[in-house]
Design a protein around this motif. Structure first.
Motif, PDB file in Angstrom:
ATOM      1  N   LEU A  53       0.763  -1.270  -0.018  1.00 37.47           N
ATOM      2  CA  LEU A  53      -0.045   0.076   0.166  1.00 37.47           C
ATOM      3  C   LEU A  53       0.916   1.412  -0.059  1.00 37.47           C
ATOM      4  N   ALA A  54       1.926   1.221   0.660  1.00 36.31           N
ATOM      5  CA  ALA A  54       2.844   2.456   1.067  1.00 36.31           C
ATOM      6  C   ALA A  54       3.516   2.620  -0.492  1.00 36.31           C
ATOM      7  N   GLU A  55       4.179   1.580  -1.109  1.00 37.89           N
ATOM      8  CA  GLU A  55       4.612   1.723  -2.658  1.00 37.89           C
ATOM      9  C   GLU A  55       3.616   2.232  -3.550  1.00 37.89           C
ATOM     10  N   ALA A  56       2.244   1.719  -3.553  1.00 41.73           N
ATOM     11  CA  ALA A  56       1.332   2.091  -4.542  1.00 41.73           C
ATOM     12  C   ALA A  56       0.846   3.532  -4.128  1.00 41.73           C
ATOM     13  N   GLN A  57       0.950   4.046  -2.932  1.00 33.69           N
ATOM     14  CA  GLN A  57       0.678   5.373  -2.640  1.00 33.69           C
ATOM     15  C   GLN A  57       1.807   6.454  -3.233  1.00 33.69           C
ATOM     16  N   GLU A  58       3.015   6.017  -3.002  1.00 29.70           N
ATOM     17  CA  GLU A  58       4.211   6.742  -3.630  1.00 29.70           C
ATOM     18  C   GLU A  58       4.100   6.651  -4.893  1.00 29.70           C
ATOM     19  N   ALA A  59       3.468   5.585  -5.641  1.00 34.44           N
ATOM     20  CA  ALA A  59       3.337   5.613  -7.032  1.00 34.44           C
ATOM     21  C   ALA A  59       2.256   6.938  -7.640  1.00 34.44           C
ATOM     22  N   VAL A  60       1.417   6.800  -6.945  1.00 35.67           N
ATOM     23  CA  VAL A  60       0.309   7.631  -7.149  1.00 35.67           C
ATOM     24  C   VAL A  60       0.590   9.302  -7.046  1.00 35.67           C
ATOM     25  N   ALA A  61       1.264   9.386  -5.921  1.00 39.49           N
ATOM     26  CA  ALA A  61       1.740  10.718  -5.690  1.00 39.49           C
ATOM     27  C   ALA A  61       2.603  11.005  -6.734  1.00 39.49           C
ATOM     28  N   TRP A  62       3.550  10.190  -7.376  1.00 38.24           N
ATOM     29  CA  TRP A  62       4.717  10.703  -8.266  1.00 38.24           C
ATOM     30  C   TRP A  62       4.023  10.754  -9.397  1.00 38.24           C
ATOM     31  N   ALA A  63       2.967  10.120  -9.802  1.00 38.06           N
ATOM     32  CA  ALA A  63       2.181  10.266 -11.203  1.00 38.06           C
ATOM     33  C   ALA A  63       1.562  11.421 -11.206  1.00 38.06           C
ATOM     34  N   LYS A  64       0.932  12.001 -10.143  1.00 39.69           N
ATOM     35  CA  LYS A  64       0.072  13.018 -10.070  1.00 39.69           C
ATOM     36  C   LYS A  64       1.044  14.393 -10.336  1.00 39.69           C
TER      37      LYS A  64
END
Length: 81
Positions: A53-64
């Motif tokens: 979940l932490a990695e996925a949240q990091e990926a979403v934040a990076w993409a945005k």
């Protein structure tokens, strides 16, 4: 209480897409040391990165933050499997 080891995939769908528009999935880019460097979005769900979940949240934040067309997409974190 035991901690669940749930894994997730990051998915993007166009916000005003028709029925023919397929979602895309995040493939995490990491350095040789395993440090997160960003994501690219691919059509093949089977080749998408499975993340915590932490990695996925990091990926979403990076993409945005880094992807110029991120506002045209609805980004969501979905359970892998």
């Amino acid at each position: 209480m035991t901690e669940l080891n749930q894994r997730y995939i990051v998915q993007q769908c166009k916000t005003n897409a028709g029925e023919k528009e397929l979602p895309v999935f995040a493939k995490a880019m990491r350095s040789k040391e395993g440090v997160f460097e960003g994501v690219s979005f691919i059509r093949n769900r089977d080749k998408a990165s499975i993340m915590t979940l932490a990695e996925a949240q990091e990926a979403v934040a990076w993409a945005k933050k880094k992807k110029p067309l991120a506002g045209l997409y609805e980004t969501s974190i979905i359970p892998a499997g």
